[in-house]
Design an enzyme around this catalytic site. Structure first.
Site, PDB file in Angstrom:
ATOM      1  N   ASP A  53      37.551  45.703  41.111  1.00 32.89           N
ATOM      2  CA  ASP A  53      37.914  45.208  40.008  1.00 32.89           C
ATOM      3  C   ASP A  53      37.335  45.785  38.815  1.00 32.89           C
ATOM      4  O   ASP A  53      37.216  45.112  37.814  1.00 32.89           O
ATOM      5  CB  ASP A  53      37.892  43.552  40.122  1.00 32.89           C
TER       6      ASP A  53
ATOM      7  N   LYS B 202      40.371  50.138  37.863  1.00 37.60           N
ATOM      8  CA  LYS B 202      40.819  51.227  38.551  1.00 37.60           C
ATOM      9  C   LYS B 202      42.557  51.505  38.267  1.00 37.60           C
ATOM     10  O   LYS B 202      42.858  52.514  37.854  1.00 37.60           O
ATOM     11  CB  LYS B 202      40.650  51.118  40.229  1.00 37.60           C
TER      12      LYS B 202
ATOM     13  N   GLY C 263      43.998  44.228  44.140  1.00 42.67           N
ATOM     14  CA  GLY C 263      44.910  43.582  42.804  1.00 42.67           C
ATOM     15  C   GLY C 263      44.518  44.312  41.852  1.00 42.67           C
ATOM     16  O   GLY C 263      43.507  44.191  40.949  1.00 42.67           O
ATOM     17  N   HIS C 264      45.465  45.329  41.200  1.00 42.89           N
ATOM     18  CA  HIS C 264      45.265  46.063  39.989  1.00 42.89           C
ATOM     19  C   HIS C 264      46.168  45.762  38.897  1.00 42.89           C
ATOM     20  O   HIS C 264      47.334  45.725  39.044  1.00 42.89           O
ATOM     21  CB  HIS C 264      45.714  47.714  40.634  1.00 42.89           C
TER      22      HIS C 264
ATOM     23  N   GLN D 192      39.517  48.313  46.084  1.00 41.18           N
ATOM     24  CA  GLN D 192      38.223  47.992  46.503  1.00 41.18           C
ATOM     25  C   GLN D 192      37.034  48.845  45.583  1.00 41.18           C
ATOM     26  O   GLN D 192      37.277  49.262  44.488  1.00 41.18           O
ATOM     27  CB  GLN D 192      37.787  47.935  47.669  1.00 41.18           C
TER      28      GLN D 192
HETATM   29  P1  GDP Z   1      41.079  46.832  39.574  1.00 42.56           P
HETATM   30  O1  GDP Z   1      41.193  46.081  40.894  1.00 42.56           O
HETATM   31  O2  GDP Z   1      39.897  47.879  39.660  1.00 42.56           O
HETATM   32  O3  GDP Z   1      42.216  47.629  39.357  1.00 42.56           O
HETATM   33  O4  GDP Z   1      40.794  46.034  38.321  1.00 42.56           O
HETATM   34  P2  GDP Z   1      41.629  44.593  37.941  1.00 42.56           P
HETATM   35  O5  GDP Z   1      42.919  44.764  37.598  1.00 42.56           O
HETATM   36  O6  GDP Z   1      41.483  43.701  39.316  1.00 42.56           O
HETATM   37  O7  GDP Z   1      40.389  43.866  36.926  1.00 42.56           O
HETATM   38  C1  GDP Z   1      40.220  44.481  35.620  1.00 42.56           C
HETATM   39  C2  GDP Z   1      40.934  43.884  34.582  1.00 42.56           C
HETATM   40  O8  GDP Z   1      40.376  44.285  33.521  1.00 42.56           O
HETATM   41  C3  GDP Z   1      42.486  43.832  34.520  1.00 42.56           C
HETATM   42  O9  GDP Z   1      42.987  42.535  34.069  1.00 42.56           O
HETATM   43  C4  GDP Z   1      42.551  44.812  33.452  1.00 42.56           C
HETATM   44  O10 GDP Z   1      43.498  44.527  32.585  1.00 42.56           O
HETATM   45  C5  GDP Z   1      41.542  44.733  32.606  1.00 42.56           C
HETATM   46  N1  GDP Z   1      40.762  45.855  31.999  1.00 42.56           N
HETATM   47  C6  GDP Z   1      40.821  47.203  32.405  1.00 42.56           C
HETATM   48  N2  GDP Z   1      39.924  47.808  31.467  1.00 42.56           N
HETATM   49  C7  GDP Z   1      39.762  47.118  30.411  1.00 42.56           C
HETATM   50  C8  GDP Z   1      38.999  47.164  29.242  1.00 42.56           C
HETATM   51  O11 GDP Z   1      38.359  48.360  28.880  1.00 42.56           O
HETATM   52  N3  GDP Z   1      38.741  46.210  28.551  1.00 42.56           N
HETATM   53  C9  GDP Z   1      39.193  44.816  28.753  1.00 42.56           C
HETATM   54  N4  GDP Z   1      38.951  44.080  28.013  1.00 42.56           N
HETATM   55  N5  GDP Z   1      39.904  44.768  29.876  1.00 42.56           N
HETATM   56  C10 GDP Z   1      40.174  45.843  30.676  1.00 42.56           C
HETATM   57  P1  IMO Z   2      40.337  45.725  44.127  1.00 44.90           P
HETATM   58  O1  IMO Z   2      41.356  46.803  44.770  1.00 44.90           O
HETATM   59  C1  IMO Z   2      37.461  42.827  44.665  1.00 44.90           C
HETATM   60  C2  IMO Z   2      36.779  41.492  48.832  1.00 44.90           C
HETATM   61  C3  IMO Z   2      37.141  40.170  49.496  1.00 44.90           C
HETATM   62  C4  IMO Z   2      35.914  39.865  50.399  1.00 44.90           C
HETATM   63  C5  IMO Z   2      35.789  41.350  51.070  1.00 44.90           C
HETATM   64  C6  IMO Z   2      36.552  41.426  52.258  1.00 44.90           C
HETATM   65  O2  IMO Z   2      41.351  44.914  43.219  1.00 44.90           O
HETATM   66  O3  IMO Z   2      39.074  46.097  43.550  1.00 44.90           O
HETATM   67  P2  IMO Z   2      39.153  41.652  52.970  1.00 44.90           P
HETATM   68  O4  IMO Z   2      40.461  40.795  52.584  1.00 44.90           O
HETATM   69  O5  IMO Z   2      39.261  42.995  52.080  1.00 44.90           O
HETATM   70  O6  IMO Z   2      38.728  41.810  54.339  1.00 44.90           O
HETATM   71  O7  IMO Z   2      37.924  40.871  52.096  1.00 44.90           O
HETATM   72  O8  IMO Z   2      36.211  42.156  50.056  1.00 44.90           O
HETATM   73  N1  IMO Z   2      37.654  42.238  48.375  1.00 44.90           N
HETATM   74  C7  IMO Z   2      37.761  42.618  46.991  1.00 44.90           C
HETATM   75  N2  IMO Z   2      36.800  42.247  45.823  1.00 44.90           N
HETATM   76  N3  IMO Z   2      38.355  43.418  44.429  1.00 44.90           N
HETATM   77  C8  IMO Z   2      39.082  44.034  45.437  1.00 44.90           C
HETATM   78  O9  IMO Z   2      40.272  44.913  45.654  1.00 44.90           O
HETATM   79  C9  IMO Z   2      39.110  43.453  46.895  1.00 44.90           C
HETATM   80  N4  IMO Z   2      39.538  43.458  48.080  1.00 44.90           N
HETATM   81  C10 IMO Z   2      38.714  42.854  48.797  1.00 44.90           C
HETATM   82  O10 IMO Z   2      36.959  39.211  48.070  1.00 44.90           O
HETATM   83  O11 IMO Z   2      34.556  39.565  49.748  1.00 44.90           O
HETATM   84 MG    MG Z   3      41.183  44.214  41.239  1.00 44.66          MG
END
Ligand code: GDP
Ligand code: IMO
Ligand code: MG
Length: 427
Positions: A13, A16, A40-41, A223
């Site tokens: 999170d 990416k 979850g991106h 991840q």
């Molecule tokens: P990922 O799993 O690595 O793709 O990240 P997630 O999407 O799960 O979580 C990142 C969150 O931060 C998302 O809601 C993005 O829209 C948001 N985000 C990404 N870069 C930035 C940033 O530079 N500033 C802010 N405020 N939000 C960001």
């Molecule tokens: P993104 O791509 C954050 C965590 C789960 C749990 C562990 C194992 O959005 O960064 P699993 O279902 O993979 O066997 O769970 O990994 N986990 C994540 N945490 N971001 C993710 O993906 C994750 N995918 C799995 O919360 O601790």
């Molecule tokens: Mg994510």
């Protein structure tokens, strides 16, 4: 320099999705190489917000071919609903390619994930419940179902039988659940075959030919480094290799082809699920990071655990991934703190430790050693260049760069595509 890897440097999170989307317009292929719909991106394009779980974030860039590599685990029902959701919003998904060697997350893998977690009780991992671990475990046990198996009913039936043989014993005798019928599973899986057929191909060949033609290929990790099955905080990890080497095995591309490895690094730290987290905050600061950063899981809706930046982790990520660059995200979230603590080392049983301890019990005892940096109060979301940032924000970035061992080549100052400061070009 055609092949780049983009991966999470912490516990996932990091942003990416946004970083991949940003580069999507300049690359020819974006490839997921591991994980599944546990990811979850979130990608924000203009006033539109997209939540992607299985599809590479490059799907939102019209010129780019999105690829699901052999190392990914695919839940066909999730994939099809993600595709139709995007189609309804006018996104063209017809270029998608899926490896015939990718493994299928079957309904029984999802069931086993959930019952295993329940059985573990307080020792549970806190998985996303999407069947990821059991699917990889079937792969390693050589009883997995691959995408290509959907196209041979007799082989598919034999394989489902083999996979359910032991599982039904476990489900009925240990977990007190009903047995799963082979026919029902086969019928459900066969129903996906035709819908997926246009996308299924030999992605290893496609990607290697593309690289020979000097096309630009971006490998997008799911991840993060500390969730890696080999290099993460085992057993509180996912069941695949998000680290850079995973791009080679999960896409069938040799390491000599990869020229750049970009670590996505949040300006603070978050984690979802169970496991150690030295800089975790249980106070108003933690709550404020969660609120301001919108730190709630895109996949499971769980609140993310929040804490200060941890330079020990960043250094570790640089080392195990051979990072060439960092993309620092969410710097804007830190606006408003008078002082910002940064973890520079750990104290473990009275001793100062500069590097991530390999021993699980040492890591569980690690207490953060903080240095405090002065904060800033100016809005930075409109900053377009490094010099637009207030001095203290510049110093925060410089300090992180020095501690983390690779140059910070871009900075996120908001969720939108254009809310980014580019320092060094990635391409
Ligand atoms: P990922 O799993 O690595 O793709 O990240 P997630 O999407 O799960 O979580 C990142 C969150 O931060 C998302 O809601 C993005 O829209 C948001 N985000 C990404 N870069 C930035 C940033 O530079 N500033 C802010 N405020 N939000 C960001
Ligand atoms: P993104 O791509 C954050 C965590 C789960 C749990 C562990 C194992 O959005 O960064 P699993 O279902 O993979 O066997 O769970 O990994 N986990 C994540 N945490 N971001 C993710 O993906 C994750 N995918 C799995 O919360 O601790
Ligand atoms: Mg994510």
């Amino acid at each position: 320099m055609p092949a780049l890897v983009l991966l999470g440097a912490q516990w996932g999170d990091e942003g990416k999705g946004k970083a991949t989307d940003l580069l999507g317009g300049s690359v020819d292929y974006v490839v997921r190489y591991q994980g599944g719909n546990n990811a979850g991106h979130t990608v924000v394009v203009g006033d539109q917000k997209y939540a992607l779980h299985l599809l590479p974030s490059g799907i939102l860039s019209p010129g780019c071919t999105p690829v699901i590599g052999n190392g990914v685990v695919v839940d066909p029902s999730v994939l099809l609903s993600e595709l139709s959701g995007l189609n309804e919003r006018g996104v063209d998904t017809s270029k998608l390619l899926i490896s015939g060697n990718a493994h299928i997350i079957t309904p029984y893998n999802v069931t086993v994930d959930k019952v295993t977690e329940r059985f573990l009780g307080k020792r549970k991992i806190g998985t996303t419940g999407r069947g990821i671990g059991p699917t990889y475990s079937d792969k390693i046990n050589r009883v997995g179902i691959r995408v290509q198996d959907l196209y041979d009913e007799s082989i598919l039936t034999q394989k489902v039988e083999a996979a359910l043989d032991v599982k039904n014993q476990l489900l009925t005798k240990l977990y007190n659940r009903r047995a799963i019928a082979v026919d029902q599973v086969v019928e459900e899986l066969l129903a996906y075959a035709e819908k997926l057929a246009p996308y299924v191909t030999d992605t290893v060949l496609v990607l290697n030919q593309a690289l020979e033609e000097n096309k630009v290929v971006l490998f997008e990790g799911g991840q993060g480094t500390l969730l890696d099955i080999d290099h993460g905080t085992y057993p509180f990890v996912t069941s695949s290799n998000p680290t850079a080497g995973g791009a080679c095995t999960g896409a069938g591309v040799g390491p000599t082809k990869i020229s750049r490895v970009i670590g996505i690094l949040k300006a603070y730290t978050t984690r979802v699920g169970a496991g150690p987290f030295p800089t975790e905050l249980f106070d108003a600061d933690g709550e404020a990071l969660r609120r301001i950063g919108g730190e709630r899981g895109v996949t499971t809706g769980r609140d993310r655990r929040c804490g200060w930046f941890d330079a020990v982790i960043a250094r570790y990520a640089t080392r195990v991934n051979g990072l060439t660059d960092f993309f620092l995200t969410k710097l804007d979230v830190l606006t408003g703190w008078e002082e910002i603590p940064v973890c520079v080392a750990y104290e473990i049983d009275g001793k100062r430790v500069e590097e991530l301890p390999y021993s699980q019990s040492d890591f569980h005892h690690a207490k953060p050693v903080y240095e405090t940096l002065p904060g800033w109060s100016e809005d930075i979301t409109k900053a377009k260049s490094f010099s637009d940032l207030p001095k203290n924000a510049q110093n925060y970035v410089k300090a992180l760069e020095e501690m983390s061992g690779a140059p910070i080549s871009a900075i996120g100052v908001g969720p939108g595509r254009d809310e980014t400061i580019e320092i060094n070009s990635f391409l």
